[in-house]
Design an enzyme around this catalytic site. Structure first.
Site, mmCIF file in Angstrom:
data_model
loop_
_atom_site.group_PDB
_atom_site.id
_atom_site.type_symbol
_atom_site.label_atom_id
_atom_site.label_comp_id
_atom_site.label_asym_id
_atom_site.label_seq_id
_atom_site.Cartn_x
_atom_site.Cartn_y
_atom_site.Cartn_z
ATOM 1 N N ASP A 97 0.841 -1.196 0.000
ATOM 2 C CA ASP A 97 0.000 0.000 0.000
ATOM 3 C C ASP A 97 0.884 1.258 0.000
ATOM 4 O OD1 ASP A 97 -2.200 1.723 0.490
ATOM 5 O OD2 ASP A 97 -1.962 1.483 2.656
ATOM 6 N N ASP A 114 -0.400 4.941 0.996
ATOM 7 C CA ASP A 114 -0.672 5.919 2.063
ATOM 8 C C ASP A 114 -0.497 5.301 3.448
ATOM 9 O OD1 ASP A 114 -1.262 7.923 0.224
ATOM 10 O OD2 ASP A 114 -3.334 7.243 0.027
#
Ligand SMILES: [Mg+2]
Length: 152
Positions: free
Chosen positions: A8, A10
């Site tokens: 991922d 963020d």
């Protein structure tokens, strides 16, 4: 067969929350600073994220991708996420950038994400390593997991 690892962006590779809080403090009138031009491109890397992803990329056991959900209210984020990856990880990594609102559609072995639900993480068929959890508070603990499991 190589193990497929999704990472991922963020709050795993880039410090979204830190930048958002800082922007809100500096300018409380702008309620969604993440919708401002250049917000996503200027995010700072999370501690040890760049060296850790580069380490994983170098291991022949693994195939590494970035899997990030877009901020759909901010059309710029699609471009800025792409630019961030080039800025911090180089041009070749763009071929491994997947922007998808449903992470459950991707087949693979591991997903390193700070959320376990909301963007399809709950339907991911592999193992979720929840970044920021007591088990995986940081990148050191993520790398330790892979080093132990695959004798790296
Ligand atoms: Mg995240």
């Amino acid at each position: 067969m190589k193990k497929i690892i999704y990472i991922d962006m963020d709050d795993v590779l880039c410090d979204f929350t830190g930048a958002r809080l800082k922007a809100l403090e500096a300018n409380p009138a702008i309620q969604y600073p993440q919708s401002q031009y250049d917000f996503f491109r200027k995010l700072n890397p999370i501690q040890d994220a760049i060296s850790s992803i580069n380490y994983l990329l170098q291991q022949p056991e693994f195939e590494v991708y970035i899997l990030t959900a877009p901020s759909v209210h901010n059309p710029l984020c699609y471009t800025e996420k792409r630019l961030w990856v080039e800025d911090h990880l180089g041009f070749d990594m763009i071929n491994r950038l997947i922007i998808s609102p449903n992470k459950g559609l991707n087949l693979g072995d591991y997903l390193i994400d700070d959320h376990d639900t909301g963007r399809g993480q709950e339907n991911f068929n592999g193992q979720l390593l929840k970044f920021g959890s007591p088990e995986f508070p940081n990148w050191i603990s993520i790398l330790t997991f892979f080093k132990n499991k695959y004798h790296l």
